[in-house]
Structures are given as structure tokens and as C-alpha cells.
Design a protein around this motif. Structure first.
Motif, PDB file in Angstrom:
ATOM      1  N   ALA A  86       0.827  -1.208   0.000  1.00  0.00           N
ATOM      2  CA  ALA A  86       0.000   0.000   0.000  1.00  0.00           C
ATOM      3  C   ALA A  86       0.860   1.256   0.000  1.00  0.00           C
ATOM      4  N   VAL A  87       1.980   1.224   0.726  1.00  0.00           N
ATOM      5  CA  VAL A  87       2.885   2.375   0.753  1.00  0.00           C
ATOM      6  C   VAL A  87       3.444   2.633  -0.636  1.00  0.00           C
ATOM      7  N   LEU A  88       3.862   1.585  -1.326  1.00  0.00           N
ATOM      8  CA  LEU A  88       4.386   1.752  -2.681  1.00  0.00           C
ATOM      9  C   LEU A  88       3.314   2.335  -3.604  1.00  0.00           C
ATOM     10  N   ALA A  89       2.095   1.802  -3.527  1.00  0.00           N
ATOM     11  CA  ALA A  89       1.015   2.325  -4.369  1.00  0.00           C
ATOM     12  C   ALA A  89       0.757   3.799  -4.075  1.00  0.00           C
ATOM     13  N   GLU A  90       0.802   4.177  -2.806  1.00  0.00           N
ATOM     14  CA  GLU A  90       0.584   5.582  -2.431  1.00  0.00           C
ATOM     15  C   GLU A  90       1.681   6.487  -2.970  1.00  0.00           C
ATOM     16  N   ARG A  91       2.942   6.017  -2.886  1.00  0.00           N
ATOM     17  CA  ARG A  91       4.049   6.835  -3.382  1.00  0.00           C
ATOM     18  C   ARG A  91       3.972   7.005  -4.894  1.00  0.00           C
ATOM     19  N   VAL A  92       3.643   5.944  -5.600  1.00  0.00           N
ATOM     20  CA  VAL A  92       3.519   6.021  -7.062  1.00  0.00           C
ATOM     21  C   VAL A  92       2.352   6.920  -7.452  1.00  0.00           C
ATOM     22  N   ALA A  93       1.229   6.778  -6.769  1.00  0.00           N
ATOM     23  CA  ALA A  93       0.068   7.614  -7.064  1.00  0.00           C
ATOM     24  C   ALA A  93       0.367   9.089  -6.821  1.00  0.00           C
ATOM     25  N   ALA A  94       1.169   9.385  -5.798  1.00  0.00           N
ATOM     26  CA  ALA A  94       1.534  10.774  -5.511  1.00  0.00           C
ATOM     27  C   ALA A  94       2.311  11.385  -6.662  1.00  0.00           C
ATOM     28  N   VAL A  95       3.182  10.603  -7.290  1.00  0.00           N
ATOM     29  CA  VAL A  95       3.915  11.095  -8.464  1.00  0.00           C
ATOM     30  C   VAL A  95       2.957  11.306  -9.627  1.00  0.00           C
ATOM     31  N   HIS A  96       2.086  10.341  -9.866  1.00  0.00           N
ATOM     32  CA  HIS A  96       1.176  10.428 -11.013  1.00  0.00           C
ATOM     33  C   HIS A  96       0.238  11.628 -10.922  1.00  0.00           C
ATOM     34  N   THR A  97      -0.087  12.053  -9.728  1.00  0.00           N
ATOM     35  CA  THR A  97      -1.029  13.165  -9.547  1.00  0.00           C
ATOM     36  C   THR A  97      -0.334  14.453  -9.122  1.00  0.00           C
ATOM     37  N   ALA A  98       0.991  14.476  -9.159  1.00  0.00           N
ATOM     38  CA  ALA A  98       1.745  15.622  -8.633  1.00  0.00           C
ATOM     39  C   ALA A  98       1.365  16.932  -9.306  1.00  0.00           C
ATOM     40  N   SER A  99       1.078  16.900 -10.595  1.00  0.00           N
ATOM     41  CA  SER A  99       0.803  18.153 -11.311  1.00  0.00           C
ATOM     42  C   SER A  99      -0.490  18.820 -10.840  1.00  0.00           C
ATOM     43  N   LEU A 100      -1.365  18.082 -10.162  1.00  0.00           N
ATOM     44  CA  LEU A 100      -2.593  18.674  -9.634  1.00  0.00           C
ATOM     45  C   LEU A 100      -2.322  19.553  -8.422  1.00  0.00           C
ATOM     46  N   ARG A 101      -1.097  19.472  -7.880  1.00  0.00           N
ATOM     47  CA  ARG A 101      -0.757  20.220  -6.669  1.00  0.00           C
ATOM     48  C   ARG A 101       0.370  21.224  -6.910  1.00  0.00           C
ATOM     49  N   LEU A 102       0.618  21.579  -8.153  1.00  0.00           N
ATOM     50  CA  LEU A 102       1.690  22.516  -8.479  1.00  0.00           C
ATOM     51  C   LEU A 102       1.249  23.957  -8.261  1.00  0.00           C
ATOM     52  N   PRO A 103       2.182  24.847  -7.944  1.00  0.00           N
ATOM     53  CA  PRO A 103       1.846  26.277  -7.867  1.00  0.00           C
ATOM     54  C   PRO A 103       1.509  26.833  -9.245  1.00  0.00           C
ATOM     55  N   THR A 104       0.859  27.988  -9.268  1.00  0.00           N
ATOM     56  CA  THR A 104       0.353  28.559 -10.513  1.00  0.00           C
ATOM     57  C   THR A 104       1.434  28.763 -11.556  1.00  0.00           C
ATOM     58  N   GLU A 105       2.616  29.253 -11.143  1.00  0.00           N
ATOM     59  CA  GLU A 105       3.663  29.525 -12.116  1.00  0.00           C
ATOM     60  C   GLU A 105       4.145  28.254 -12.800  1.00  0.00           C
ATOM     61  N   ALA A 106       4.131  27.142 -12.084  1.00  0.00           N
ATOM     62  CA  ALA A 106       4.541  25.876 -12.678  1.00  0.00           C
ATOM     63  C   ALA A 106       3.475  25.349 -13.630  1.00  0.00           C
ATOM     64  N   THR A 107       2.226  25.471 -13.251  1.00  0.00           N
ATOM     65  CA  THR A 107       1.159  25.002 -14.131  1.00  0.00           C
ATOM     66  C   THR A 107       1.133  25.806 -15.423  1.00  0.00           C
ATOM     67  N   ASP A 108       1.415  27.086 -15.341  1.00  0.00           N
ATOM     68  CA  ASP A 108       1.468  27.908 -16.556  1.00  0.00           C
ATOM     69  C   ASP A 108       2.589  27.432 -17.481  1.00  0.00           C
ATOM     70  N   ALA A 109       3.744  27.106 -16.905  1.00  0.00           N
ATOM     71  CA  ALA A 109       4.880  26.667 -17.707  1.00  0.00           C
ATOM     72  C   ALA A 109       4.628  25.318 -18.370  1.00  0.00           C
ATOM     73  N   LEU A 110       3.754  24.495 -17.767  1.00  0.00           N
ATOM     74  CA  LEU A 110       3.496  23.155 -18.285  1.00  0.00           C
ATOM     75  C   LEU A 110       2.186  23.053 -19.053  1.00  0.00           C
ATOM     76  N   ALA A 111       1.657  24.189 -19.456  1.00  0.00           N
ATOM     77  CA  ALA A 111       0.353  24.193 -20.134  1.00  0.00           C
ATOM     78  C   ALA A 111       0.354  23.321 -21.391  1.00  0.00           C
ATOM     79  N   GLY A 112       1.483  23.219 -22.056  1.00  0.00           N
ATOM     80  CA  GLY A 112       1.551  22.427 -23.273  1.00  0.00           C
ATOM     81  C   GLY A 112       1.551  20.930 -23.051  1.00  0.00           C
ATOM     82  N   PHE A 113       1.639  20.499 -21.789  1.00  0.00           N
ATOM     83  CA  PHE A 113       1.668  19.070 -21.479  1.00  0.00           C
ATOM     84  C   PHE A 113       0.417  18.591 -20.754  1.00  0.00           C
ATOM     85  N   THR A 114      -0.572  19.446 -20.580  1.00  0.00           N
ATOM     86  CA  THR A 114      -1.788  19.019 -19.896  1.00  0.00           C
ATOM     87  C   THR A 114      -2.568  18.040 -20.766  1.00  0.00           C
TER      88      THR A 114
END
Length: 247
Positions: A86-114
Motif C-alpha cells: 500500500a505504501v508503494l502504491a501511495e508513493r507512485v500515485a503521488a507522483v502520477h497526480t503531482a501536477s494537480l498540486r503545483l503552484p500557478t507559475e509551474a502550471t502555466d509553464a506546463l500548459a503544453g503538457f496538460t
């Protein structure tokens, strides 16, 4: 920087050293790249994950020297614990969803990869079936919404889970993470990683752990939609086995 230096590993593309600073400070890892593209990829991965997922801390990076100064974590995770899958699944899921928790300036820079941007763009060169890849992206849109940057391609292996002195388990070696492959490839790898670590789980149990972990982080997968996405991913990439996760 003062302190004794020990070689941890030396490969064609990178060398890793431990820098032993005087007490009470802890040792650090100095990683030197020889490939500018590999260095750029790893720095991007840490920029995306450093504040949003449980990975080793990045203290500094040097563009001219293609170097990174990282947290040194010599203690392996304790795979004898029943909670580790379960710990491994949680750590992997945290990486997969990391972009949902980025600050605004980072999300703007990654707009082309959404997901919304990728959905309307040509399929990557490594995709063998563009129509199936469109199905993969559509499934992710349903599960996450339009603003997710689909991170994936972790170098998963039991020894890449390490333990901090306070007991927190974190992931090492994120240099292979990319913002276009989706996390499905990591999900497909999970059964083999767990088996290598001494945990023989059924495909249904592995799928359930991932569903629970991603749901806790905002995903709307169901067992059916995730299995359909896995089918589409196999068709899109030419994968011959999903290790029973699509059953």
C-alpha cells in the motif's frame, strides 16, 4: 564544499558520489551527468515533484556542471512490513497526480503538457496506435480532468524505496519521469516490483491498491475504466502483457 567524497556508482551517463560533510550535518549525494538531455530531464522531474510527491530532496543544481545535490538516504525501506504494498502504491500515485498540486507559475509553464493540450496534439513517435492512445488520454480526462500533466515512467525497483530517519518512505531516482507517458506503465510494473520485494499479490489486489491511492488524491477511476485504459495503453504501445491487471 568541504568534506570527504565517496563514489556510489559510475555509469556512462552519470556518476553519483556521497559528500560527507562535518557533523551534525548529514551526507549529501552529488550526481554528475554527462548527457545534457538526461540532466534536463531529471531537473524537470524534481521541479515537478519536489514539493508535491515523496521523493528525495533536491538541495541544489548546477546547469553548467550538469550536477545535482540530493538528499542521501542509505536506509532501505523495510519490505517485511505488510503495509509496504500500500505504501508503494501511495508513493507512485503521488507522483502520477503531482501536477494537480503545483503552484500557478509551474502550471502555466506546463500548459503544453496538460491532458487537454495532449488530447488535441499528434501522438508521440513511440505510440504505434494513435487511435488507442486517444482512448488512453480520454480515460485520463474522465479520471482527472483537463489540467493533469500525465507523469509516468518511474524507474521502479524495491531498492529505490528508501527510509528517512523519521521513518518516512520516499522514492529515489526520478530521472526517467516524463510528462507525456501517463502513469499506466508504472501501474503495469507494480506486480513485478512487489514480487521482487517478497509480496506476491493478485492482480486484482494490486489494482485495488492503486485505485484507493489515486482516489485519495482526487482521481475518479473505477476498476472498469482503469482496466479499459490499460487495454488501450497496451494497444497504443504494442505491450504484450499487462500482468493480469486487465483481467
Amino acid at each position: 564544499m568541504n568534506g570527504r567524497i565517496s563514489v556510489l556508482s559510475a555509469r556512462y551517463t552519470a556518476a553519483v558520489f556521497t559528500v560527507h560533510r562535518p557533523p551534525p550535518e548529514v551526507p549529501l549525494v552529488l550526481k554528475l551527468h554527462s548527457d545534457p538531455a538526461a540532466y534536463a530531464g531529471e531537473t524537470l522531474a524534481y521541479a515537478l515533484l519536489a514539493d508535491t510527491a515523496p521523493v528525495a530532496r533536491l538541495y541544489a543544481e548546477g546547469e553548467k556542471s550538469l550536477s545535482l545535490l540530493l538528499e542521501y538516504l542509505p536506509e532501505p525501506a523495510d519490505w517485511t512490513l505488510s503495509a509496504m504494498p500500500a505504501v508503494l502504491a501511495e508513493r507512485v500515485a503521488a507522483v502520477h497526480t503531482a501536477s494537480l498540486r503545483l503552484p500557478t507559475e509551474a502550471t502555466d509553464a506546463l500548459a503544453g503538457f496538460t491532458l487537454s493540450a495532449l488530447h488535441g496534439a499528434p501522438a508521440p513517435a513511440w505510440i504505434t496506435n494513435p487511435a488507442a492512445y486517444t482512448e488512453v488520454l480520454a480515460a485520463h480526462l474522465d479520471a482527472y480532468g483537463t489540467e493533469l500533466v500525465p507523469l509516468g515512467h518511474l524507474d521502479l525497483k524495491p531498492q529505490h524505496l528508501r527510509r528517512r530517519p523519521d521513518g518516512e518512505v520516499v522514492l529515489l531516482d526520478v530521472e526517467s519521469v516524463r510528462p507525456d507517458v501517463t502513469g499506466l506503465i508504472d501501474l503495469i510494473t507494480l506486480p513485478a516490483v512487489l514480487r521482487q520485494a517478497g509480496h506476491e499479490l493478485s492482480p486484482a489486489r494490486v489494482l485495488g491498491l492503486y485505485l484507493d491511492a489515486t482516489a485519495a488524491l482526487g482521481a475518479r477511476w473505477t476498476a472498469g475504466t482503469l482496466k479499459n485504459a490499460l487495454h488501450a495503453y497496451a494497444a497504443a504501445t504494442g505491450l504484450e502483457s499487462l500482468h493480469g491487471l486487465n483481467g
